[in-house]
Scaffold this active site. Structure first.
Site, PDB file in Angstrom:
ATOM      1  CG  ASP A 288     -12.516  60.841 -18.453  1.00  0.00           C
ATOM      2  OD1 ASP A 288     -13.397  61.686 -18.227  1.00  0.00           O
ATOM      3  OD2 ASP A 288     -11.845  60.848 -19.499  1.00  0.00           O
ATOM      4  CG  HIS A 322     -11.834  64.147 -15.556  1.00  0.00           C
ATOM      5  ND1 HIS A 322     -11.429  64.092 -16.870  1.00  0.00           N
ATOM      6  CD2 HIS A 322     -10.714  63.972 -14.811  1.00  0.00           C
ATOM      7  CE1 HIS A 322     -10.124  63.891 -16.917  1.00  0.00           C
ATOM      8  NE2 HIS A 322      -9.669  63.801 -15.686  1.00  0.00           N
TER       9      HIS A 322
END
Length: 513
Positions: A288, A322
């Protein structure tokens, strides 16, 4: 030349003073008391381990003539966990021995984990100790969910609320984190060993959503002061890897934080409503956001009004996440005094990423932020400012995505002020150079790009630049600018752009030179 960052009783960390992002200009050898120490290095931050307490050392390198003499800290006692009975075979439950060593260790003492694999259930740290995880040592998490006790979101002491557990910016019942500390101070976690949450062999990632009790973090520091993590590798967390919460004076030097890209919500390091955080010389590759600066959602921001304050991120490498460095989306307490410099981003979806939305509150103020001296390689969209981020249960509703000009600034409206992106080189971009999207009722005040270069991959693929409703895919586009009062471009170049260099909507002044 280089400078001293940190010294413990058995380790030290140093940083070269230059302008190179993360990597030193050339490889070098470290000398300890005139003898080569370890393998050749190539990064601006380097460490030495295996030192003796209360001992004077001299460090030099082959890169320059700089010499630093330092003395390691004294210590009161050393407790070796194997000597207390731990098997360190990766099969036996060593929780009792590790926790006993921590509990028995006096102030100023060190708990020592030698080579081996210590299978344990959650461990709780206490004030005044050093936990040394030596090279070849692994602190390995139990895979059974029932081994991670329930922690209530809040308790009340004398009518006063105490937040014990949090999930994505709100009080929320959680499983106890693998390593945790509450209200403790003067803690060090050091060494060349590994803290492995073992979530890749558990059920945590298979059912990440819809839980009534949130997944544990690998490390959770709640209301702690003066904590240092130096050198260790943190990996395979059930959710966020390191989560400091309402804590002060935290230092993270030379860490490696590793989770597979498929690990859900496995952020690297997310300091939330903390004061004075240094993240220097670390390497991230996660599932993430690599590093997200947070300050809670509306309840926490409105109730405690505690911003993320005085953070320094320097000489770090961010890969395969991300976002590389992210502000928000939980930012209701605000973000101030943030310095980001000399970092390298590789293969992340987005680079410098600011995300918020309606409902974060009037205390959600981010202003005067400078990102400089950054190298990005194959980052799909290097720069993103998104005030319509579609998080939370209502994230996809009209309240969040509406572009109706009748919207008005109210108690729930966040504010994004001035942002300076300076001395940034972006190669092999794919989607677009930057996506800047302010609220209709509260535009971003000012965005300045100075000495910034964007170049695109020839075989770039279409991608969505930011996470919000009603946005299309882009490929090899320039800067998208909507609801920004002032855009200043100084020596900004684009190479290989297939579309427009500036897609301008509802933008105030644009200055180019």
């Amino acid at each position: 030349m280089f400078k001293k960052l940190f010294v413990s009783s058995v380790s030290a960390c140093f940083e070269f003073v230059n302008k190179n992002p993360y990597y030193s200009p050339k490889a070098y050898t470290v000398y300890l008391d005139g003898k080569p120490f370890g393998e050749e290095r190539e990064t601006n931050v380097f460490s030495v381990f295996g030192l003796k307490p209360d001992t004077v050392y001299t460090v030099t390198t082959s890169a320059d003539n700089c010499k630093i003499t330092f003395k390691t800290q004294t210590e009161t006692e050393v407790l070796n966990v194997k000597a207390l009975g731990a098997k360190a075979d990766g099969v036996s439950d060593d929780t009792y021995y590790v926790q006993m060593a921590i509990d028995r260790c006096p102030d100023g003492g060190r708990v020592e984990l030698d080579e081996g694999t210590y299978l344990v259930r959650p461990i709780v740290l206490k004030s005044g100790i050093t936990l040394e995880i030596k090279k070849g040592a692994v602190l390995l998490g139990d895979t059974r969910e029932e081994s991670y006790p329930y922690v209530p979101a809040r308790i009340y002491k004398g009518g006063r609320e105490e937040i014990l557990a949090s999930w994505e910016g709100e009080p929320f019942d959680c499983h106890q984190s693998f390593i945790s500390a509450y209200g403790q101070k003067n803690i060090k976690v050091i060494g060349e060993g590994v803290i492995n949450g073992n979530a890749d062999n558990s059920s945590w990632w298979a059912t990440p959503k819809g839980r009534k009790v949130a997944r544990p973090r690998l490390v959770f520091l709640n209301k702690c002061k003066n904590v240092v993590f130096h050198g260790v590798t943190c990996k395979n967390s059930a959710s966020w890897n390191l989560h400091p919460f309402f804590s002060q004076n935290l230092r993270f030097y030379g860490l490696q934080v590793q989770n597979p890209y498929t690990g859900p919500n496995t952020d690297g390091l997310d300091p939330e409503s903390c004061d004075k955080v240094d993240i220097i010389g670390c390497k991230f590759s996660v599932g993430d956001d690599c590093c997200a600066i947070k300050a809670g959602k509306l309840y926490m921001g409105k109730t405690y009004k505690t911003p993320a304050n005085n953070h320094t991120l320097r000489n770090n490498l961010f890969e395969n996440g991300h976002g590389a460095i992210v502000l928000g989306s939980e930012m209701s307490g605000g973000v101030k005094n943030l310095s980001v410099s000399q970092c390298v981003f590789k293969h992340t979806d987005r680079g410098l990423r600011i995300k918020t939305r309606r409902g974060r509150g009037k205390d959600g103020i981010i202003d005067g932020v400078v990102f400089e001296n950054i190298k990005m390689i194959n980052v799909i969209t290097p720069l993103v400012i998104n005030m319509y981020y579609y998080c939370d249960p209502d994230g996809h509703t009209e309240f969040v995505w509406s572009r109706d000009k009748s919207n008005r600034v109210d108690e729930g409206t966040p504010y994004l002020g001035r942002f300076l992106f300076r001395d940034i080189d972006c190669t092999d971009c794919e989607c677009m150079a930057g996506y800047f999207d302010g609220l209709v009722e509260q535009p971003v005040k000012e965005i300045t790009l100075e000495n910034v270069r964007f170049s695109f991959k020839e075989d770039a693929k279409p991608f969505v630049p930011a996470m919000l409703e009603h946005v299309r895919q882009y490929c090899k586009e320039g800067l998208y600018v909507d609801n920004v009062e002032s855009l200043v471009l100084k020596n900004v170049t684009f190479e290989g752009v297939a579309g427009e260099k500036i897609i301008r909507k509802n933008c105030g002044s644009v200055t180019e030179n």
